[in-house]
Design a protein around this motif. Structure first.
Motif, PDB file in Angstrom:
ATOM      1  N   ASP A   1      28.942  23.231  22.868  1.00  0.00           N
ATOM      2  CA  ASP A   1      27.586  23.671  23.201  1.00  0.00           C
ATOM      3  C   ASP A   1      26.533  22.679  22.714  1.00  0.00           C
ATOM      4  O   ASP A   1      25.524  22.431  23.387  1.00  0.00           O
ATOM      5  CB  ASP A   1      27.317  25.043  22.590  1.00  0.00           C
ATOM      6  N   ILE A   2      26.768  22.085  21.525  1.00  0.00           N
ATOM      7  CA  ILE A   2      25.811  21.121  20.984  1.00  0.00           C
ATOM      8  C   ILE A   2      25.797  19.843  21.818  1.00  0.00           C
ATOM      9  O   ILE A   2      24.737  19.319  22.179  1.00  0.00           O
ATOM     10  CB  ILE A   2      26.148  20.797  19.515  1.00  0.00           C
ATOM     11  N   VAL A   3      26.996  19.341  22.143  1.00  0.00           N
ATOM     12  CA  VAL A   3      27.098  18.091  22.908  1.00  0.00           C
ATOM     13  C   VAL A   3      26.525  18.244  24.307  1.00  0.00           C
ATOM     14  O   VAL A   3      25.838  17.348  24.824  1.00  0.00           O
ATOM     15  CB  VAL A   3      28.575  17.633  22.977  1.00  0.00           C
ATOM     16  N   SER A   4      26.784  19.373  24.939  1.00  0.00           N
ATOM     17  CA  SER A   4      26.293  19.599  26.308  1.00  0.00           C
ATOM     18  C   SER A   4      24.805  19.924  26.353  1.00  0.00           C
ATOM     19  O   SER A   4      24.202  19.932  27.419  1.00  0.00           O
ATOM     20  CB  SER A   4      27.081  20.736  26.963  1.00  0.00           C
ATOM     21  N   GLY A   5      24.227  20.179  25.186  1.00  0.00           N
ATOM     22  CA  GLY A   5      22.810  20.520  25.146  1.00  0.00           C
ATOM     23  C   GLY A   5      22.544  21.978  25.450  1.00  0.00           C
ATOM     24  O   GLY A   5      21.385  22.378  25.620  1.00  0.00           O
ATOM     25  N   LYS A   6      23.573  22.778  25.516  1.00  0.00           N
ATOM     26  CA  LYS A   6      23.425  24.192  25.833  1.00  0.00           C
ATOM     27  C   LYS A   6      22.719  24.939  24.710  1.00  0.00           C
ATOM     28  O   LYS A   6      21.909  25.849  24.953  1.00  0.00           O
ATOM     29  CB  LYS A   6      24.800  24.813  26.098  1.00  0.00           C
TER      30      LYS A   6
ATOM     31  N   SER B   1      21.216  24.574  20.338  1.00  0.00           N
ATOM     32  CA  SER B   1      20.988  23.759  19.150  1.00  0.00           C
ATOM     33  C   SER B   1      22.115  24.025  18.167  1.00  0.00           C
ATOM     34  O   SER B   1      22.903  24.967  18.336  1.00  0.00           O
ATOM     35  CB  SER B   1      19.638  24.108  18.520  1.00  0.00           C
ATOM     36  N   SER B   2      22.202  23.223  17.120  1.00  0.00           N
ATOM     37  CA  SER B   2      23.297  23.386  16.170  1.00  0.00           C
ATOM     38  C   SER B   2      23.248  24.752  15.484  1.00  0.00           C
ATOM     39  O   SER B   2      24.270  25.450  15.366  1.00  0.00           O
ATOM     40  CB  SER B   2      23.252  22.272  15.126  1.00  0.00           C
ATOM     41  N   GLY B   3      22.041  25.160  15.037  1.00  0.00           N
ATOM     42  CA  GLY B   3      21.921  26.459  14.392  1.00  0.00           C
ATOM     43  C   GLY B   3      22.236  27.606  15.338  1.00  0.00           C
ATOM     44  O   GLY B   3      22.925  28.568  14.968  1.00  0.00           O
ATOM     45  N   ASN B   4      21.755  27.497  16.580  1.00  0.00           N
ATOM     46  CA  ASN B   4      22.011  28.526  17.588  1.00  0.00           C
ATOM     47  C   ASN B   4      23.498  28.653  17.857  1.00  0.00           C
ATOM     48  O   ASN B   4      24.042  29.764  17.953  1.00  0.00           O
ATOM     49  CB  ASN B   4      21.249  28.172  18.868  1.00  0.00           C
ATOM     50  N   ALA B   5      24.174  27.493  17.978  1.00  0.00           N
ATOM     51  CA  ALA B   5      25.601  27.512  18.284  1.00  0.00           C
ATOM     52  C   ALA B   5      26.407  28.119  17.137  1.00  0.00           C
ATOM     53  O   ALA B   5      27.353  28.883  17.360  1.00  0.00           O
ATOM     54  CB  ALA B   5      26.083  26.091  18.567  1.00  0.00           C
ATOM     55  N   LEU B   6      26.030  27.802  15.902  1.00  0.00           N
ATOM     56  CA  LEU B   6      26.748  28.361  14.754  1.00  0.00           C
ATOM     57  C   LEU B   6      26.600  29.883  14.707  1.00  0.00           C
ATOM     58  O   LEU B   6      27.572  30.607  14.461  1.00  0.00           O
ATOM     59  CB  LEU B   6      26.231  27.735  13.463  1.00  0.00           C
ATOM     60  N   VAL B   7      25.381  30.364  14.943  1.00  0.00           N
ATOM     61  CA  VAL B   7      25.160  31.807  14.937  1.00  0.00           C
ATOM     62  C   VAL B   7      25.897  32.464  16.092  1.00  0.00           C
ATOM     63  O   VAL B   7      26.467  33.562  15.949  1.00  0.00           O
ATOM     64  CB  VAL B   7      23.648  32.113  15.006  1.00  0.00           C
TER      65      VAL B   7
END
Length: 253
Positions: free
Chosen positions: A83-88, A90-96
């Motif tokens: 999700d982070i690499v594809s830009g889908k 942010s890092s915090g959003n993806a972790l949550v």
């Protein structure tokens, strides 16, 4: 000129232009790409070039294996990175999204809490060390700037161009662990410069002394070869001089 001749002329011009603007071959494109990517890559030195490619591929393969092992231990990590690499996200959003908003929450005294606290301490320590290195670097550069400027002025170099070469040829390869034969040869010459110069001067002094001694011997006692029995040799009579001793000869050395 009729239409047929005009079309023929245009076709010939197009053919000539295409021949002039020849596209590089895949081999040429590859070599050009690698020379830009890898400092010291020389396509003419096939053995060295293949060695650098093998080392680069091996390091890349090792890094992929480390990441693969980490993902296999926790598949959610793959979703986070994707999700982070594809830009889908942010890092915090993806972790949550994949670990939950309370993934860092743990009751004090539990192993999870101790693990999180230790990680936070490591982060703070690394941040402090990085800030200290940056301050030290800036301080050293402020001190070195006048020295570099004076050196470049004396040599007639552009400061920025000189520093770029230092980075490209020395600093970057060393920091990335990429020691090429050219870099090692350059470092070896720098390390042994004073010794090499001293040895060359000593060799020149010895050679000069030997030449002087040989010249003195030839001038005073000849080449040591007999002139022949029973032959008369015409010699110009010179005033008799005091015979020099070996100490007299040695002083010319």
């Amino acid at each position: 000129m009729d239409k047929e001749e005009m079309a023929k002329t245009a076709a010939e011009q197009e053919t000539a232009a295409s021949e002039t603007e020849r596209k590089p071959t895949n081999k040429e494109r590859f070599n050009s790409m690698m020379m830009e990517r890898m400092q010291g890559f020389n396509p003419d030195d096939e053995e060295g070039a293949y060695g650098m490619l093998i080392d680069d591929y091996t390091k890349s393969d090792e890094q992929k294996k480390i990441l693969s092992d980490a993902i296999n231990q926790d598949p959610r990590l793959a979703q986070v990175l994707s999700d982070i690499v594809s830009g889908k996200r942010s890092s915090g959003n993806a972790l949550v999204r994949y670990y939950g908003r309370d993934f860092l929450s743990a009751e004090e005294g539990t192993p999870e809490y101790d693990d999180i606290a230790a990680a936070e301490e490591e982060r703070k320590k690394e941040a402090e060390e990085r800030a200290a290195r940056e301050r030290e670097y800036k301080s050293n550069m402020d001190t070195s700037a006048p020295v570099i400027e004076q050196f470049c002025k004396k040599k007639g170099y552009d400061v920025d161009e000189f520093l770029d070469k230092v980075w490209d040829w020395v600093a970057s390869p060393i920091l990335s662990g990429r020691y090429t034969p050219e870099l090692l040869e350059m470092m070896d010459k720098a390390f042994n410069y004073d010794t090499d110069v001293s040895d060359a001067l000593k060799a020149g002094e010895v050679k000069g002394r030997n030449e002087n001694v040989n010249k003195m011997r030839n001038d005073k006692i000849g080449d040591g070869l007999p002139t022949g029995l029973g032959t008369n040799t015409k010699q110009t009579k010179k005033p008799k001089q005091k015979q020099e001793t070996i100490l007299d000869i040695a002083k010319y050395a």
